[in-house]
Motif scaffolding. Structure first.
Motif, short mmCIF file in Angstrom:
data_model
loop_
_atom_site.label_atom_id
_atom_site.label_comp_id
_atom_site.label_asym_id
_atom_site.label_seq_id
_atom_site.Cartn_x
_atom_site.Cartn_y
_atom_site.Cartn_z
N VAL A 560 0.84 -1.20 0.00
CA VAL A 560 0.00 0.00 0.00
C VAL A 560 0.88 1.26 0.00
N VAL A 561 1.90 1.27 0.85
CA VAL A 561 2.81 2.42 0.89
C VAL A 561 3.56 2.58 -0.43
N ALA A 562 4.01 1.45 -0.99
CA ALA A 562 4.75 1.49 -2.26
C ALA A 562 3.83 1.96 -3.40
N GLY A 563 2.56 1.55 -3.37
CA GLY A 563 1.62 2.03 -4.38
C GLY A 563 1.38 3.52 -4.27
N LEU A 564 1.29 4.01 -3.04
CA LEU A 564 1.12 5.44 -2.84
C LEU A 564 2.34 6.20 -3.34
N ALA A 565 3.52 5.61 -3.16
CA ALA A 565 4.75 6.26 -3.63
C ALA A 565 4.76 6.39 -5.16
N LEU A 566 4.11 5.48 -5.86
CA LEU A 566 4.04 5.59 -7.32
C LEU A 566 3.30 6.86 -7.74
N GLY A 567 2.32 7.26 -6.93
CA GLY A 567 1.65 8.52 -7.20
C GLY A 567 2.57 9.71 -7.00
N VAL A 568 3.51 9.57 -6.08
CA VAL A 568 4.46 10.65 -5.80
C VAL A 568 5.40 10.87 -6.99
N VAL A 569 5.87 9.77 -7.59
CA VAL A 569 6.84 9.89 -8.69
C VAL A 569 6.15 10.04 -10.04
N THR A 570 4.81 10.09 -10.05
CA THR A 570 4.07 10.42 -11.27
C THR A 570 3.73 11.90 -11.18
N GLU A 571 4.55 12.72 -11.77
CA GLU A 571 4.49 14.16 -11.51
C GLU A 571 3.42 14.83 -12.35
N ARG A 572 2.67 15.67 -11.68
CA ARG A 572 1.62 16.43 -12.37
C ARG A 572 2.20 17.70 -12.99
N ALA A 573 1.57 18.15 -14.04
CA ALA A 573 2.02 19.38 -14.70
C ALA A 573 1.96 20.55 -13.73
N GLU A 574 2.94 21.42 -13.82
CA GLU A 574 2.99 22.63 -13.00
C GLU A 574 3.30 23.81 -13.91
N ARG A 575 2.26 24.55 -14.26
CA ARG A 575 2.43 25.67 -15.20
C ARG A 575 2.36 27.02 -14.51
N ARG A 576 2.01 27.02 -13.23
CA ARG A 576 1.90 28.30 -12.52
C ARG A 576 3.29 28.80 -12.15
N ARG A 577 3.64 29.96 -12.66
CA ARG A 577 4.97 30.52 -12.42
C ARG A 577 5.05 31.17 -11.04
N ASN A 578 3.97 31.81 -10.60
CA ASN A 578 3.97 32.53 -9.33
C ASN A 578 2.88 31.97 -8.42
N GLN A 579 3.23 31.64 -7.19
CA GLN A 579 2.29 31.07 -6.25
C GLN A 579 1.40 32.16 -5.66
N ARG A 580 0.15 31.78 -5.40
CA ARG A 580 -0.84 32.75 -4.95
C ARG A 580 -1.13 32.58 -3.46
N LEU A 581 -1.50 33.69 -2.83
CA LEU A 581 -1.82 33.71 -1.41
C LEU A 581 -3.21 34.31 -1.23
N SER A 582 -4.09 33.59 -0.54
CA SER A 582 -5.44 34.10 -0.28
C SER A 582 -5.38 35.18 0.81
N ILE A 583 -5.99 36.31 0.53
CA ILE A 583 -6.04 37.41 1.50
C ILE A 583 -7.43 38.03 1.46
N SER A 584 -7.63 39.05 2.25
CA SER A 584 -8.87 39.84 2.18
C SER A 584 -8.48 41.28 2.47
N ARG A 585 -8.43 42.08 1.42
CA ARG A 585 -7.95 43.46 1.55
C ARG A 585 -8.80 44.36 0.68
N LYS A 586 -9.36 45.42 1.28
CA LYS A 586 -10.20 46.35 0.53
C LYS A 586 -9.34 47.33 -0.24
N GLY A 587 -9.89 47.79 -1.35
CA GLY A 587 -9.20 48.76 -2.17
C GLY A 587 -10.13 49.33 -3.22
N ALA A 588 -9.54 49.90 -4.24
CA ALA A 588 -10.34 50.49 -5.32
C ALA A 588 -9.63 50.27 -6.65
N LEU A 589 -10.41 49.93 -7.67
CA LEU A 589 -9.91 49.80 -9.03
C LEU A 589 -10.38 51.02 -9.81
#
Length: 753
Positions: A560-589
């Motif tokens: 079971v652990v070895a099967g789970l590890a196969l999911g780890v080495v099957t890498e998913r696509a990563e196209r996001r260049r910049n990581q996002r952070l959830s916030i809550s901040r008021k402003g104006a556009l």
């Protein structure tokens, strides 16, 4: 008196364990053991479910678990070892027994560390002329080797924007990519790149208000880089941030006051918090659902170390006292983990440390499995170097508790021997009929299963909010295959490892198998064949069914652990260049003459998502509209943005905005937007701290293992060409060594120098 009492606690702990050992080492029959085991487990369940967790209930549950574990250890010692006259069984049998006993020693050391985790309330110094006048001066060190200017801009802007008197704060970029040695290199390509980098980063620092520093030669890696800056700076305190670790605005307000409270304090360490998933979290799709892997260390272990006066420097997100560093000649550089080594040296000189368990920086983790293994190889080798070259048992000045804590941290990294032994052991009987574990099925259930259940329950009780069941086994297994060679290299020559950077910021164009996946696929197939062969033997060999059933179950758990590890080495696509952070901040556009009230809901260094307030859909700005985003309460100028898309959701319509050609000075506004409020990091961390329980966690792991196995074997059958990451920004704090490959661990980390 307090020091005397503190030094007596480890002795009392050891005497308690001795008494418990005598109590549990009483020979009884199998039926009696079942009754004892059931009583101990029932007692643990009662404590688990009977109200809020107190320190007394915690200690009692630990005692019951240790009684069950002790019963197993006693039985394992006196009843299960093969006869010494049968060497084919005796030698591997004793090897397995030795590894099990060593694992129990590690468990006992770790339980001592987390016996009474300390929680320090997060509080900040007040701002004002009177209080600010008493604040110490602070130098911020941002060591870098070959990180991109884009990454460095965010970190420097955040550091410069920290809430601290401007005349008492200086930010230094310590560039080991622009040293004299590199700029004057005989290799014209190296020299050209180094000179170009120096000019570019000098200009960046001038525009942001930081100071650019480069040394003569690349020696002693990160420690050498930091030490070269010490005589060229003068701040009372030194804050260290890796190049991808951006601090929140009140980082210094929540850390520096500790130094005024204790003249012998050399370190205030805060947790490392990451905006992106590591390869395990990403490839299994668990990043926002499961506690981060480092939460166990920063959420429980480091707090436990703090209670014994042994919280150590973690290389970044920390503040150190200059005078303390000067007493030991600066940052230690004997090992490639200069952070822990420096703390060990200073603790031995009587200096003290504190740990503040509040995320005050946001950083990046390695995205690819190869870079993850490279990073862990460096950590593993560095900690073992400390054990071999500066063994804490022999460092003068440490308390007994500190020795145990450092010993626990160092010996932990021998887990690959334990994990791989436990994976291979049942195969010796299934394939070769080696009887290295002498026990009937009844005894196996009465002792071994009780031991495993008590251990899992104990781990879940202590760490359930920060580590789900069987996830530790997964992380250990996926690292073990490559760390074995890294450990062997250190043992062969403790001074051979060199500091190698960890690749960060990689983008992967398509799903693929990691180039390191082959041994995991092979071992999974071996375990699968072993399971089928065990079932066949169970049918054909009635006299061996008890042992086959016991060891077959053990092998299925490994599968079971070895099967789970196969999911780890099957890498998913990563196209996001910049990581996002959830916030809550008021402003104006502001678009033309129109001002739209908005709430910023998430942000990255390249753009934001906003939710317009009180505006009809028909009146929303169209794609490609250009405007300015201003923030309520911000001291910084507005940001030029362009509307890229509309994002419908259950609450209405959001707008995705992209920043337009920001000058470095404008990145201070982005930093203010991202890191003005530390509660955004704390909220995200708390949202992931969810305990699933032993049963729920086990069922999840089984399901994920099946899904991962199918996905990995499908990729292996198609045999796709490996995708090449299209960009990479390497992690901070490196000096004097070339970066490792983005998709493979550093060669020197897993082989002899």
């Amino acid at each position: 008196m307090r020091k005397i009492i503190s030094s007596m606690v480890p002795v009392a702990w050891l005497l308690s364990l001795l008494g418990l050992g005598i109590a549990v080492a009483q020979p009884v029959g199998t039926n009696s053991q079942v009754l004892i085991a059931a009583t101990l487990v029932a007692g643990m369940l009662v404590l688990w479910m009977s109200g809020p967790r107190s320190n007394e209930r915690r200690l009692l549950l630990m005692a019951l678990a240790l009684a069950a574990i002790g019963r197993y250890a006693y039985w394992r010692t006196v009843s299960t070892l093969p006869d010494s006259s049968d060497l084919a069984n005796f030698i591997p049998g004793v090897a397995l027994y030795a590894v099990e006993m060593f694992a129990m020693v590690i468990l006992l050391l770790s339980l001592f560390v987390v016996l009474k985790p300390k929680s320090r309330p997060a509080r900040a110094t007040m701002a004002g002329p009177a209080s600010d006048a008493a604040l110490p001066t602070v130098d911020v060190f941002v060591p870098t080797y070959n990180e991109s200017a884009e990454l460095l801009t965010v970190t420097l802007a955040a550091a410069i924007s920290m809430d601290y008197p401007a005349d008492k704060l200086t930010v230094y970029l310590l560039d080991d990519g622009g040293t004299d040695e590199k700029r004057l290199s005989a290799d014209p390509v190296v020299a050209h790149e180094a000179n170009l980098r120096q000019r570019m980063l000098t200009k960046l620092c001038d525009e942001l208000g930081a100071v650019y520093l480069a040394r003569e030669k690349n020696v002693s890696a990160k420690a050498g880089n930091l030490n070269a800056a010490l005589p060229r700076t003068s701040g009372d305190l030194i804050a260290v941030f890796d190049a991808d670790h951006a601090p929140v605005r009140d980082f210094l307000r929540k850390t520096v006051h500790h130094f005024a409270e204790d003249a012998k304090l050399f370190l205030v360490q805060t947790p490392h918090f990451f905006l992106n998933p590591d390869p395990i979290e990403k490839n299994l799709g668990l990043f926002k659902r499961m506690p981060s892997e480092n939460e166990m260390f920063y959420g429980v272990v480091q707090r436990g170390l703090d209670s014994w006066g042994a919280a150590y420097f973690c290389g970044s997100a920390a503040v150190l006292r200059r005078t303390a560093l000067e007493t030991v000649g600066g940052f230690s550089g004997t090992s490639i983990t200069e952070d822990c080594e420096t703390a060990l040296t200073l603790h031995g000189r009587g200096w003290r440390s504190r740990y503040v368990d509040q995320p005050l920086i946001a950083g990046l983790q390695p995205e690819t499995f190869g870079s993850f293994i490279g990073q862990r190889s460096r950590w593993c080798q560095g900690m073992l170097q400390i054990m071999l070259l500066k063994n804490p048992l022999f460092v003068r000045g440490l308390t007994m508790a500190q020795r145990i804590c450092y010993l626990s941290s160092g010996l932990f990294w021998l887990f690959p021997f334990m994990r791989l032994t436990f994976m291979v052991a049942p195969l010796l009987f299934i394939f070769f009929d080696l009887r290295i574990y002498q026990a009937s099925l009844q005894e196996f259930l009465a002792y071994t299963c009780t031991y495993m259940l008590a251990n899992v329950m104990l781990q879940n009780y202590l760490y359930g909010d920060v580590r789900w069941p069987w996830i530790s086994e997964l992380y250990e297994y996926v690292q073990s295959i490559y760390l074995i060679r890294a450990i062997a290299a250190v043992i062969r020559n403790p001074r051979s490892p060199i500091f190698a950077v960890t690749a960060k910021g990689a983008l992967i164009e398509q799903d693929r198998l990691s180039t390191l996946a082959r041994p995991y696929l092979m071992f999974f197939c071996v375990l699968l064949v072993a399971t089928l062969w065990c079932a066949a033997r169970w049918y054909l060999e009635p006299t061996s069914r008890d042992l086959l059933l016991a060891l077959g179950g053990w092998n299925v758990l490994n599968l079971v652990v070895a099967g789970l590890a196969l999911g780890v080495v099957t890498e998913r696509a990563e196209r996001r260049r910049n990581q996002r952070l959830s916030i809550s901040r008021k402003g104006a556009l502001n678009i033309g003459e129109t001002a739209i009230d908005v709430v910023v809901e998430d942000v990255s260094s390249s753009g934001v998502r906003i939710r317009p307030l009180g505006l009809e859909t028909a009146k929303l700005p169209k794609a490609a509209s250009i405007g300015t985003l201003t923030l309520d309460g911000s001291r910084q100028a507005g940001l030029a943005v362009v509307v890229r898309r509309r994002i419908p959701d259950a609450r209405g319509i959001c707008l995705g905005l992209e920043f337009m050609a920001l000058a470095p000075s404008q990145m201070r506004t982005v930093a203010d937007l991202m890191y003005a409020d530390a509660s955004a990091l704390s909220s995200f961390r708390e949202s992931r701290r969810k305990s699933v329980g032993v049963v729920g966690g086990s069922l999840n792991v089984i399901r994920w293992s099946i899904e991962s196995s199918v996905r990995a074997l499908g990729h292996a059958a198609r045999r796709p060409e490996p995708a090449t990451p299209i960009t990479a920004a390497n992690d901070a704090g490196t000096a004097g060594n070339a970066p490792s490959s983005i998709d493979s661990p550093p060669r020197d980390a897993i082989s002899a120098a």
